[in-house]
Design an enzyme around this catalytic site. Structure first.
Site, PDB file in Angstrom:
ATOM      1  N   ASP A  32       0.896  -1.132   0.002  1.00  0.00           N
ATOM      2  CA  ASP A  32      -0.050   0.171  -0.066  1.00  0.00           C
ATOM      3  C   ASP A  32       0.922   1.173   0.066  1.00  0.00           C
ATOM      4  O   ASP A  32       1.528   1.671   1.295  1.00  0.00           O
ATOM      5  CB  ASP A  32      -0.816   0.169   1.455  1.00  0.00           C
ATOM      6  CG  ASP A  32      -1.941   1.216   1.313  1.00  0.00           C
ATOM      7  OD1 ASP A  32      -2.115   1.667   0.276  1.00  0.00           O
ATOM      8  OD2 ASP A  32      -2.197   1.767   2.425  1.00  0.00           O
ATOM      9  N   GLU A  46      -2.307  -1.826  -4.946  1.00  0.00           N
ATOM     10  CA  GLU A  46      -3.505  -1.182  -5.030  1.00  0.00           C
ATOM     11  C   GLU A  46      -3.246  -0.411  -6.165  1.00  0.00           C
ATOM     12  O   GLU A  46      -2.453   0.573  -6.112  1.00  0.00           O
ATOM     13  CB  GLU A  46      -4.262  -0.660  -3.949  1.00  0.00           C
ATOM     14  CG  GLU A  46      -5.661  -1.111  -4.084  1.00  0.00           C
ATOM     15  CD  GLU A  46      -6.171  -1.054  -2.547  1.00  0.00           C
ATOM     16  OE1 GLU A  46      -7.146   0.114  -2.295  1.00  0.00           O
ATOM     17  OE2 GLU A  46      -5.906  -1.737  -1.834  1.00  0.00           O
ATOM     18  N   ASP A  62      -2.427   0.841   7.069  1.00  0.00           N
ATOM     19  CA  ASP A  62      -1.645   0.763   5.985  1.00  0.00           C
ATOM     20  C   ASP A  62      -1.345  -0.771   5.606  1.00  0.00           C
ATOM     21  O   ASP A  62      -1.051  -1.219   4.570  1.00  0.00           O
ATOM     22  CB  ASP A  62      -0.515   1.671   5.756  1.00  0.00           C
ATOM     23  CG  ASP A  62      -1.133   3.039   5.998  1.00  0.00           C
ATOM     24  OD1 ASP A  62      -1.465   3.825   5.021  1.00  0.00           O
ATOM     25  OD2 ASP A  62      -1.160   3.569   7.101  1.00  0.00           O
TER      26      ASP A  62
END
Lengths: 168, 168
Positions: free
Chosen positions: B7, B67, B140
């Site tokens: 992330d 992502e 996160d």
């Protein structure tokens, strides 16, 4: 002082190396690093890392400068260019170089004496300052040479131009 | 398959390593890489490069997933996160790992069975799937674990998930 200027981009990253002694400036080299759109993104970033590392190895600059970029509301382009810019800054940090950052108006003021200079004026001043037969091409290489020139002229007179603001 | 999920972020980059065998999944490790706002940007990117390299060295993943990010009109944040994301992708490329990219809705669908799952549902599903006493923290790290899980579940059933679209 030998300054590497960088105009970051993912498809085309411009670079230029300028040697300055007071008002005298010499272009040691400039060019662009291109990566192909059909290549996977991580591989493109690896190509930039390798090619920019080779430029550093060859020209051995003792300073680096990069232009501050603004993308308005275009966050997609900002993300793409940011990825290439991050890799370029990493290469400079790995080489132990301090990196100065300049707003476009500051580059124009330093190189052309006019913060509102247009592209043609800038190319003309870069050409004359470096005593070249023609302005560097392509545009990304010329822009990188301009930011290197800006740093070469500006850095001796300022105490602190190191980049270190982005707090996110 | 051992997947590293990421992330990306400049101040906080989350990572998580998940081992999957069919439906069974095990968390091997997760955490965050933090860099300080007062540190010059090139040095922060170097810290991310070094720390993420150490994660790879320690966990030896054979796949990586990240992502897809959207920032709407916030190009300043997109640029900052893009720089960190570029360095993360470089580390993966240097390690020879293919990188898959997933939209947030795809991650939610794969992990929680619902592309509109909220943060609490996602944390709950990550916790149950990995048989943990509590969901990974901070957020996160949990998000990175979720994208790793998504890849572990999804990759065996798709021919091509490699990231390679950004054409700029």
């Amino acid at each position: 002082m030998r300054t590497l200027g960088i105009d970051p981009g993912l498809a085309t990253l411009g670079w230029g190396v300028v040697e300055t002694h007071g008002d005298a400036a010499t272009l040691l080299g400039c060019g662009v690093i291109r990566t192909a759109a059909h290549t996977p993104l991580p591989a493109r970033l690896l190509q930039i890392h390798t090619a920019l590392g080779a430029v550093l190895e060859h020209h051995q600059p003792d300073a680096a400068a990069i232009e501050e970029l603004f993308f308005g509301k275009n966050s997609t382009t900002a993300m793409a260019v940011g990825q290439a810019r991050g890799v370029a800054l990493l290469v400079l940090a790995q080489a132990g170089l301090a990196v100065a950052e300049y707003k476009p108006t500051v580059v124009k003021q330093a190189v052309a004496g006019d913060g509102g200079a247009d592209k043609r004026q800038m190319q003309s001043m870069v050409r004359m300052t470096l005593r070249l037969a023609a302005a560097p091409t392509p545009d990304d290489a010329a822009d990188a040479v301009a930011v290197a020139l800006c740093h070469g002229y500006t850095a001796p007179f300022v105490r602190q131009v190191a980049l270190g603001r982005a707090d996110r």
